[in-house]
Write a protein that holds these residues in place. Structure first.
Motif, mmCIF file in Angstrom:
data_model
loop_
_atom_site.group_PDB
_atom_site.id
_atom_site.type_symbol
_atom_site.label_atom_id
_atom_site.label_comp_id
_atom_site.label_asym_id
_atom_site.label_seq_id
_atom_site.Cartn_x
_atom_site.Cartn_y
_atom_site.Cartn_z
ATOM 1 N N THR A 1 0.892 -0.862 0.399
ATOM 2 C CA THR A 1 0.145 0.013 0.207
ATOM 3 C C THR A 1 1.036 0.691 -0.070
ATOM 4 O O THR A 1 1.880 1.664 0.627
ATOM 5 N N PRO A 2 0.882 2.563 -0.383
ATOM 6 C CA PRO A 2 1.680 3.488 -0.499
ATOM 7 C C PRO A 2 1.841 4.138 0.503
ATOM 8 O O PRO A 2 0.627 4.530 1.101
ATOM 9 N N GLN B 1 1.888 12.334 8.167
ATOM 10 C CA GLN B 1 1.816 11.289 6.981
ATOM 11 C C GLN B 1 3.297 10.399 7.157
ATOM 12 O O GLN B 1 3.881 9.615 7.084
ATOM 13 N N TYR B 2 4.202 11.703 7.381
ATOM 14 C CA TYR B 2 6.023 11.592 7.150
ATOM 15 C C TYR B 2 6.311 10.974 8.575
ATOM 16 O O TYR B 2 7.142 10.499 8.643
ATOM 17 N N ASN B 3 5.729 11.367 9.536
ATOM 18 C CA ASN B 3 5.769 10.826 11.201
ATOM 19 C C ASN B 3 5.323 9.908 11.102
ATOM 20 O O ASN B 3 5.428 8.595 11.662
ATOM 21 N N LYS B 4 3.786 8.805 10.178
ATOM 22 C CA LYS B 4 3.714 7.750 10.293
ATOM 23 C C LYS B 4 4.622 6.841 9.732
ATOM 24 O O LYS B 4 4.510 5.946 9.836
ATOM 25 N N ILE B 5 5.182 6.722 8.596
ATOM 26 C CA ILE B 5 6.318 6.535 8.275
ATOM 27 C C ILE B 5 7.488 5.990 9.012
ATOM 28 O O ILE B 5 8.140 4.944 9.688
ATOM 29 N N LYS B 6 7.781 7.371 10.431
ATOM 30 C CA LYS B 6 8.681 7.108 11.265
ATOM 31 C C LYS B 6 8.106 5.839 12.371
ATOM 32 O O LYS B 6 8.744 4.320 12.770
ATOM 33 N N ASN B 7 7.318 6.724 12.269
ATOM 34 C CA ASN B 7 6.200 4.995 13.651
ATOM 35 C C ASN B 7 6.004 3.267 12.784
ATOM 36 O O ASN B 7 6.369 2.729 13.633
ATOM 37 N N LEU B 8 5.568 3.328 11.158
ATOM 38 C CA LEU B 8 5.767 2.262 10.634
ATOM 39 C C LEU B 8 7.365 1.948 11.222
ATOM 40 O O LEU B 8 7.765 -0.089 11.207
ATOM 41 N N LYS B 9 8.582 1.957 10.325
ATOM 42 C CA LYS B 9 9.636 1.789 10.844
ATOM 43 C C LYS B 9 9.674 1.017 12.016
ATOM 44 O O LYS B 9 10.120 -0.558 11.875
ATOM 45 N N LEU B 10 9.798 1.637 13.241
ATOM 46 C CA LEU B 10 10.163 1.105 14.513
ATOM 47 C C LEU B 10 8.818 0.604 15.145
ATOM 48 O O LEU B 10 8.848 -0.820 15.343
ATOM 49 N N ALA B 11 7.639 0.114 13.848
ATOM 50 C CA ALA B 11 6.589 -1.176 14.279
ATOM 51 C C ALA B 11 7.389 -2.141 13.679
ATOM 52 O O ALA B 11 7.286 -3.809 14.127
ATOM 53 N N ILE B 12 7.397 -1.936 12.613
ATOM 54 C CA ILE B 12 7.896 -3.552 11.567
ATOM 55 C C ILE B 12 9.016 -4.520 12.744
ATOM 56 O O ILE B 12 9.659 -4.996 12.648
ATOM 57 N N GLU B 13 9.874 -3.309 12.364
ATOM 58 C CA GLU B 13 11.624 -3.688 13.807
ATOM 59 C C GLU B 13 10.449 -4.351 15.115
ATOM 60 O O GLU B 13 11.551 -5.887 14.903
ATOM 61 N N ARG B 14 9.647 -4.219 14.783
ATOM 62 C CA ARG B 14 9.214 -6.226 16.112
ATOM 63 C C ARG B 14 8.539 -6.367 15.612
ATOM 64 O O ARG B 14 8.136 -7.092 16.051
ATOM 65 N N VAL C 1 7.605 -8.301 6.929
ATOM 66 C CA VAL C 1 6.856 -6.289 6.019
ATOM 67 C C VAL C 1 8.059 -5.217 6.485
ATOM 68 O O VAL C 1 8.947 -6.087 6.835
ATOM 69 N N ARG C 2 7.849 -4.293 5.120
ATOM 70 C CA ARG C 2 9.237 -3.969 5.418
ATOM 71 C C ARG C 2 8.773 -3.109 4.410
ATOM 72 O O ARG C 2 7.224 -2.643 3.962
ATOM 73 N N LEU C 3 9.730 -1.901 4.408
ATOM 74 C CA LEU C 3 9.669 -0.565 3.852
ATOM 75 C C LEU C 3 10.121 0.370 2.423
ATOM 76 O O LEU C 3 11.248 -0.380 2.462
ATOM 77 N N THR C 4 9.410 1.157 1.110
ATOM 78 C CA THR C 4 10.211 1.197 -0.286
ATOM 79 C C THR C 4 10.338 2.675 0.286
ATOM 80 O O THR C 4 9.706 2.714 1.550
ATOM 81 N N ASP C 5 10.530 2.933 -0.477
ATOM 82 C CA ASP C 5 10.518 4.693 -0.647
ATOM 83 C C ASP C 5 9.372 5.057 -1.343
ATOM 84 O O ASP C 5 9.125 6.290 -0.299
ATOM 85 N N THR C 6 8.193 4.262 -1.679
ATOM 86 C CA THR C 6 6.753 4.891 -1.885
ATOM 87 C C THR C 6 6.106 3.982 -0.622
ATOM 88 O O THR C 6 4.385 4.359 -1.364
#
Length: 274
Positions: free
Chosen positions: A56-57, A70-83, A194-199
């Motif tokens: 999902t974008p 929404q940019y802050n959301k990306i920071k939060n997602l990174k932390l959650a994904i680590e767990r 789960v992971r993040l790309t640039d988009t």
């Protein structure tokens, strides 16, 4: 559908705070009493077979919503994904979204993101993690894993512009009383990747053996009806078809019913899906 139960209720901030405290405490008690059943093992090596993947974008232009959240959301997602990334659900175990992530506090690095609160957008520490729970829920519907706890918003906030999934196919979350729990009732281990790309936020369920079935999720009985107090209520049912390896239909089953108060005019929704 019970329109009376759906009608928005005005609650004082004290009532809301006391209610959250009660439900959070009750959840901690349940975790203590059932601590051995929850998945907690993570491994970096991926299981050999892909069960289902989706993405999902990360950013969407939403009317009236500050993009900084929404940019802050990306920071939060990174932390959650680590767990969460790499967690294995062994047969008989249960995946708990919040038990794995923990309380998303500022001390842990979480920042203010967008939160939906009683049909309105506001900021909240750890905001935006619903995108991750939505993704996991949608992927799980395409596996033989069993969703044992799932919640959705009582409000339908945005028209269906560019929607690729049926209405009501997400899973909202709030620490820790609105959890997403998934039980592995199969005889095969499953692993969340789960992971993040640039988009995009990218996810996948992997498994130790090839899946016997593939799944198609669709909606039935979609309707928009006027509410007696004003506004409109949106309704549908989610269903699932299972196909064997020869692509023959072997089962059709009901998943869930969704009812939500629309926060926009139905005409907008109709125009967006033409």
């Amino acid at each position: 559908m019970n329109p009376v139960a759906l009608r928005p209720k005005e609650r004082s901030s004290l009532r809301i705070k006391l209610g959250k405290t009660y439900y959070i405490s009750r959840r901690y008690l349940k975790w203590m009493l059932n601590r051995n059943k929850f998945a907690k093992t993570r491994q970096r090596v991926l299981l050999p077979y892909s069960a289902f993947g989706h993405q999902t974008p990360l950013l969407r232009k939403l009317q009236g919503v500050d993009m900084s959240y929404q940019y802050n959301k990306i920071k939060n997602l990174k932390l959650a994904i680590e767990r969460l990334n790499g967690v294995i659900i062994q047969p008989g175990e249960t995946f708990s979204y919040w038990k794995l992530i923990g309380n998303p506090t500022k001390k842990k690095g979480y920042v203010d993101g967008m939160v939906l609160h009683y049909g309105r957008f506001t900021k909240g520490t750890g905001g935006g993690l619903c995108q991750l729970s939505n993704l996991i829920y949608w992927m799980t519907l395409h596996t033989p894993l069993t969703v044992t706890e799932r919640h959705r918003h009582s409000f339908d906030v945005f028209p269906d512009s560019n929607r690729t999934q049926p209405f009501g196919s997400g899973a909202t979350c709030a620490y820790n009383y609105l959890d997403l729990q998934i039980e592995n009732g199969t005889g095969v281990p499953y692993q969340l990747h789960v992971r993040l790309t640039d988009t995009h936020l990218v996810g996948e369920w992997r498994c130790a053996e090839p899946q016997l079935y593939s799944y198609h999720i669709y909606e039935k009985d979609h309707s928009i009806t006027p509410a007696y107090w004003g506004g409109y209520i949106r309704h549908n049912e989610l269903w699932r078809k299972a196909y064997n390896r020869q692509h023959k239909l072997v089962e059709e089953e009901f998943i869930t019913e969704n009812n939500a108060i629309m926060m926009y005019e139905p005409l907008l929704e109709q125009q967006s899906i033409k």
